[in-house]
Write a protein that holds these residues in place. Sequence first.
Motif, short mmCIF file in Angstrom:
data_model
loop_
_atom_site.label_atom_id
_atom_site.label_comp_id
_atom_site.label_asym_id
_atom_site.label_seq_id
_atom_site.Cartn_x
_atom_site.Cartn_y
_atom_site.Cartn_z
N ALA A 21 0.84 -1.20 0.00
CA ALA A 21 0.00 0.00 0.00
C ALA A 21 0.87 1.25 0.00
O ALA A 21 0.64 2.18 -0.79
CB ALA A 21 -0.93 -0.01 1.22
N GLU A 22 1.88 1.29 0.86
CA GLU A 22 2.75 2.47 0.94
C GLU A 22 3.50 2.69 -0.37
O GLU A 22 3.69 3.83 -0.80
CB GLU A 22 3.76 2.32 2.09
N LYS A 23 3.93 1.61 -1.00
CA LYS A 23 4.64 1.74 -2.27
C LYS A 23 3.72 2.35 -3.33
O LYS A 23 4.12 3.22 -4.10
CB LYS A 23 5.16 0.37 -2.75
N SER A 43 4.28 16.60 1.35
CA SER A 43 4.92 16.12 2.58
C SER A 43 4.46 14.70 2.89
O SER A 43 5.22 13.91 3.45
CB SER A 43 4.71 17.08 3.75
N HIS A 44 3.24 14.35 2.47
CA HIS A 44 2.82 12.95 2.67
C HIS A 44 3.65 12.00 1.80
O HIS A 44 3.94 10.89 2.20
CB HIS A 44 1.33 12.76 2.38
N GLY A 45 4.04 12.49 0.61
CA GLY A 45 4.90 11.69 -0.26
C GLY A 45 6.24 11.40 0.41
O GLY A 45 6.74 10.28 0.38
N GLU A 69 6.80 11.53 3.64
CA GLU A 69 6.54 10.67 4.80
C GLU A 69 6.36 9.21 4.37
O GLU A 69 6.80 8.30 5.06
CB GLU A 69 5.28 11.14 5.53
N SER A 70 5.70 9.02 3.23
CA SER A 70 5.46 7.64 2.76
C SER A 70 6.78 6.89 2.57
O SER A 70 6.86 5.69 2.83
CB SER A 70 4.68 7.63 1.45
N ARG A 71 7.79 7.63 2.10
CA ARG A 71 9.10 6.98 1.93
C ARG A 71 9.69 6.59 3.29
O ARG A 71 10.30 5.53 3.43
CB ARG A 71 10.05 7.89 1.14
N GLU A 72 9.47 7.44 4.30
CA GLU A 72 9.93 7.08 5.65
C GLU A 72 9.13 5.89 6.18
O GLU A 72 9.67 5.02 6.86
CB GLU A 72 9.76 8.26 6.61
N HIS A 73 7.83 5.88 5.86
CA HIS A 73 7.00 4.77 6.32
C HIS A 73 7.47 3.45 5.71
O HIS A 73 7.49 2.42 6.37
CB HIS A 73 5.52 5.02 5.97
N LEU A 74 7.86 3.53 4.43
CA LEU A 74 8.40 2.33 3.76
C LEU A 74 9.68 1.87 4.45
O LEU A 74 9.86 0.68 4.70
CB LEU A 74 8.68 2.64 2.28
N TYR A 95 -7.70 4.26 5.44
CA TYR A 95 -7.31 2.88 5.15
C TYR A 95 -5.96 2.58 5.81
O TYR A 95 -5.76 1.53 6.42
CB TYR A 95 -7.23 2.69 3.63
N GLU A 96 -5.03 3.54 5.65
CA GLU A 96 -3.71 3.37 6.27
C GLU A 96 -3.82 3.30 7.79
O GLU A 96 -3.19 2.45 8.43
CB GLU A 96 -2.81 4.54 5.89
N LEU A 97 -4.61 4.21 8.37
CA LEU A 97 -4.75 4.22 9.82
C LEU A 97 -5.33 2.90 10.33
O LEU A 97 -4.87 2.35 11.33
CB LEU A 97 -5.65 5.39 10.26
N SER A 105 -5.16 -0.02 8.84
CA SER A 105 -4.20 -1.10 8.62
C SER A 105 -3.07 -1.06 9.64
O SER A 105 -2.68 -2.10 10.18
CB SER A 105 -3.61 -1.02 7.21
N TYR A 106 -2.54 0.15 9.89
CA TYR A 106 -1.49 0.26 10.91
C TYR A 106 -2.05 -0.08 12.29
O TYR A 106 -1.38 -0.73 13.10
CB TYR A 106 -0.87 1.67 10.91
N GLY A 107 -3.28 0.36 12.55
CA GLY A 107 -3.90 0.07 13.85
C GLY A 107 -3.99 -1.42 14.09
O GLY A 107 -3.67 -1.92 15.18
N GLU A 155 2.07 9.66 12.64
CA GLU A 155 2.24 10.57 11.50
C GLU A 155 1.03 10.51 10.58
O GLU A 155 0.59 11.53 10.03
CB GLU A 155 3.50 10.21 10.72
N GLU A 156 0.48 9.32 10.40
CA GLU A 156 -0.73 9.18 9.55
C GLU A 156 -1.90 9.93 10.20
O GLU A 156 -2.68 10.58 9.52
CB GLU A 156 -1.13 7.70 9.39
N ASP A 157 -1.97 9.83 11.51
CA ASP A 157 -3.04 10.48 12.26
C ASP A 157 -2.96 12.00 12.08
O ASP A 157 -3.97 12.67 11.85
CB ASP A 157 -2.93 10.09 13.75
FE FE2 Z 1 1.87 6.13 5.10
#
Ligand code: FE2
Length: 166
Positions: free
Chosen positions: A19-21, A45-47, A49-54, A110-112, A114-116, A140-142
């Motif tokens: 999903a993050e990819k 900035s979400h883009g 962050e997504s790389r950090e999440h990956l 969806y991300e929240l 899934s991470y939850g 961070e997603e929150d």
């Molecule tokens: Fe994310």
Amino acid sequence: MIATMDGVLLAELKKLYSAEKQIAEALPRFVEAASTEELRDSLLSHGEESREHLARLEESFGTLGEDGDGAICVGMQGLLEEGLSALQRYDAGMLRDAALIAAALRVEHYELASYGAAIELARGLGHDEALALLEQTWAEEDLAEKKLGQIAIQVNAEAYVGRDDV
Ligand SMILES: [Fe+2]
């Protein structure tokens, strides 16, 4: 067949990784479609962050002695496809931004979720390192979701100003 709770956690993390990819890949198209500066900035900035999440997910796989490959998150595929095709129905401007925010909020929720779910599994299994990484990303997603909510209020208010039926 997956026969352990560790297997369930791993399957969930692999879906998240996919999903993050997908999000990182699709975000430039959403950024390009946005008119409001705050929305563009928030998507940009979400883009990042997504790389950090990956990277955090990769670290989590490392702590579990696994890797992230082998799953495709069909749910995220659908959300992104639906979001991008909705944007084509609008000219650039407030209306398209409002539709874009709706799509981005669905992705964020969806991300929240899934991470939850992964957080509770990691907690239950005592995978503390993975748990800390997942919780960091969840926070961070929150925050991103709350920022989007604020931008929605601003963009929608500006869009209503242009209406002659209110
Ligand atoms: Fe994310």
